[in-house]
Design an enzyme around this catalytic site. Structure first.
Site, mmCIF file in Angstrom:
data_model
loop_
_atom_site.group_PDB
_atom_site.id
_atom_site.type_symbol
_atom_site.label_atom_id
_atom_site.label_comp_id
_atom_site.label_asym_id
_atom_site.label_seq_id
_atom_site.Cartn_x
_atom_site.Cartn_y
_atom_site.Cartn_z
ATOM 1 N N ARG A 80 -3.378 -0.553 -0.885
ATOM 2 C CA ARG A 80 -4.717 -1.129 -0.964
ATOM 3 C C ARG A 80 -5.395 -1.274 0.393
ATOM 4 O O ARG A 80 -6.561 -0.945 0.552
ATOM 5 C CB ARG A 80 -4.678 -2.502 -1.647
ATOM 6 C CG ARG A 80 -4.631 -2.408 -3.141
ATOM 7 C CD ARG A 80 -3.825 -3.514 -3.729
ATOM 8 N NE ARG A 80 -2.430 -3.353 -3.387
ATOM 9 C CZ ARG A 80 -1.558 -2.632 -4.105
ATOM 10 N NH1 ARG A 80 -1.947 -2.069 -5.208
ATOM 11 N NH2 ARG A 80 -0.304 -2.498 -3.726
ATOM 12 N N THR A 81 -4.678 -1.787 1.380
ATOM 13 C CA THR A 81 -5.325 -2.023 2.666
ATOM 14 C C THR A 81 -5.703 -0.689 3.308
ATOM 15 O O THR A 81 -6.839 -0.490 3.748
ATOM 16 C CB THR A 81 -4.406 -2.851 3.590
ATOM 17 O OG1 THR A 81 -3.986 -4.000 2.864
ATOM 18 C CG2 THR A 81 -5.116 -3.277 4.852
ATOM 19 N N LYS A 110 9.094 10.271 19.026
ATOM 20 C CA LYS A 110 9.717 10.800 20.250
ATOM 21 C C LYS A 110 9.955 9.692 21.266
ATOM 22 O O LYS A 110 10.412 9.943 22.371
ATOM 23 C CB LYS A 110 8.811 11.856 20.878
ATOM 24 C CG LYS A 110 8.453 13.003 19.958
ATOM 25 C CD LYS A 110 7.487 13.955 20.662
ATOM 26 C CE LYS A 110 6.898 14.971 19.705
ATOM 27 N NZ LYS A 110 5.780 15.706 20.324
ATOM 28 N N ARG A 131 -1.471 -1.849 11.202
ATOM 29 C CA ARG A 131 -0.479 -2.647 10.455
ATOM 30 C C ARG A 131 0.866 -2.392 11.111
ATOM 31 O O ARG A 131 1.220 -1.247 11.408
ATOM 32 C CB ARG A 131 -0.455 -2.222 8.990
ATOM 33 C CG ARG A 131 0.752 -2.775 8.249
ATOM 34 C CD ARG A 131 0.685 -2.567 6.764
ATOM 35 N NE ARG A 131 -0.305 -3.447 6.147
ATOM 36 C CZ ARG A 131 -0.393 -3.657 4.838
ATOM 37 N NH1 ARG A 131 0.429 -3.054 4.004
ATOM 38 N NH2 ARG A 131 -1.308 -4.466 4.341
ATOM 39 N N HIS A 160 -2.833 -11.665 7.810
ATOM 40 C CA HIS A 160 -3.480 -10.517 7.172
ATOM 41 C C HIS A 160 -4.935 -10.923 6.938
ATOM 42 O O HIS A 160 -5.354 -11.168 5.809
ATOM 43 C CB HIS A 160 -2.756 -10.208 5.858
ATOM 44 C CG HIS A 160 -3.071 -8.879 5.261
ATOM 45 N ND1 HIS A 160 -4.167 -8.114 5.634
ATOM 46 C CD2 HIS A 160 -2.434 -8.161 4.283
ATOM 47 C CE1 HIS A 160 -4.179 -7.007 4.916
ATOM 48 N NE2 HIS A 160 -3.135 -7.009 4.094
HETATM 49 C C1 NCD Z 1 0.244 -7.471 0.956
HETATM 50 C C2 NCD Z 1 0.779 -7.243 2.354
HETATM 51 O O1 NCD Z 1 0.972 -6.099 2.784
HETATM 52 O O2 NCD Z 1 0.955 -8.240 3.030
HETATM 53 N N1 NCD Z 1 -0.351 -6.358 0.371
HETATM 54 C C3 NCD Z 1 -1.649 -6.062 0.669
HETATM 55 O O3 NCD Z 1 -2.014 -5.831 1.796
HETATM 56 N N2 NCD Z 1 -2.525 -6.065 -0.342
HETATM 57 C C4 NCD Z 1 1.186 -8.169 0.071
HETATM 58 C C5 NCD Z 1 2.559 -7.624 -0.153
HETATM 59 O O4 NCD Z 1 2.928 -6.572 0.349
HETATM 60 O O5 NCD Z 1 3.288 -8.283 -0.908
#
Ligand code: NCD
Length: 337
Positions: A80-81, A110, A131, A160
């Protein structure tokens, strides 16, 4: 004659402090933590969402981000993100450089370090969305990047912020307020970065009460309990579904974060602790309670609950992720105010 125009030749911040408050002006700011936001910053962001919905519904992309390139640098899995940041940029006519799993598919494999990786991608585009499994990496990246804003798409079990922005908007859209809410946050308050950021967001408003439902091992850390209580949230730590309040406004279910466990036996013990079922809904939900989940649902919500009209996790919560990230990218890249 060849004329060279460098797009990113203006240093992004004079203060050198990556946790710079938004203070009504998103342009060229790193987005690392919900603690950068005030209620008026959230109102400003939300004001743009209806326009983003219209732009997203158009068959042709808008030109708002035409000529802009955003790097999506994802060291951890994401659907999703990653997907909604990509869709958001493209809906606005921009483009993305997609670096998925750099540990395997980039020079990180590397042995290239974060410093060099960030310096490289800031030369290619106008913003970096990152991320990473380690807490604080987005901030490190922001300190390295001299010219482009860095957006935190999840740093370990830290924060997040963009998920919290879409979660807050989803709640706001349903209740027309973000104060005086009663919420149940279930699953893994210790490790869930989405819970941490959402609590930060809700603590900006008065009168919010949160029931944190989890096995004892996954309770919110004492540090966080103290921090959020000081910020004004009323917290109830509960370990048994029977102690849930009746008719809360929001249920927010989270996955036990397997990747944060070093001992998989410990994970197995708690992995299916709180399952959201139709029975739980009929026992504890009110007619206006909404059910949310940042997803993936892994081991926590019965699919029979999906059809309930109060379930927002596969409905508005998903779509709002794209709209909110559209508005945020346009604000950070200085295309709207
Ligand atoms: C979450 C995350 O990555 O922190 N997912 C997201 O970004 N929608 C929640 C999760 O992974 O449980």
């Amino acid at each position: 004659m060849l004329i060279l125009v460098f797009r990113n030749n203006i240093p992004k911040t004079m203060s050198g402090n990556s946790f710079t408050k938004i203070n009504g002006d998103f342009k060229h700011k790193d987005i690392l933590s919900l603690s950068q936001f005030s209620t008026s910053d959230l109102t400003l962001l939300f004001k743009h969402i209806p326009t983003m919905k219209v732009l997203a519904a158009n068959a042709k992309p808008s030109e708002l981000l035409a000529g802009n390139i955003v790097t999506l640098l994802f060291y951890e899995p994401s659907s999703r993100t990653f997907g909604s940041f990509g869709a958001a940029v493209k809906q606005l006519g921009g483009q993305t450089i997609d670096i998925i799993n750099p540990q395997q598919f980039s020079s990180v494999a590397k042995g290239e370090n974060l410093e060099d990786t960030i310096r490289v991608f800031e030369a290619y585009g106008d913003a970096i969305v990152i991320r990473h499994p380690e807490v604080g990496t987005a901030q490190r990246a922001a300190n390295i990047a001299q010219f482009v804003p860095v957006l935190n798409a999840g740093d370990g079990n830290g924060e997040h912020p963009t998920q919290a922005l879409l979660d807050l908007y989803t709640i706001y859209e349903k209740f027309n307020r973000l104060d005086n809410l009663t919420c149940v946050f279930a699953g893994d308050p210790l490790n869930s970065r989405t819970i941490h950021s959402l609590m930060d967001g809700l603590s900006l408003y008065n009168g919010n009460t949160i029931y944190l439902l989890s096995p004892k091992e996954l309770q919110l850390s004492q540090n966080d309990i103290t921090k959020f209580t000081k910020k004004g949230l009323k917290l109830h730590i509960i370990n048994n579904g029977k102690d849930m309040p009746k008719t809360a406004d929001v249920w927010y279910w989270t996955r036990v974060q397997k990747e944060r466990f070093t001992d998989l036996k410990a994970y197995d013990k708690v992995k299916d602790s709180f399952y959201l079922t139709k029975e739980l809904v009929s026992q504890f939900a009110g007619k206006d309670t909404i059910f949310m989940d940042p997803l993936p649902r892994v081991g926590k919500i019965d699919m029979l609950v999906d059809e309930d009209p109060r379930s927002e996790y596969l409905r508005s919560q998903i779509r709002n992720g794209m709209y909110v990230r559209m508005a945020l990218m346009a604000l950070v890249l200085g295309k709207i105010k």
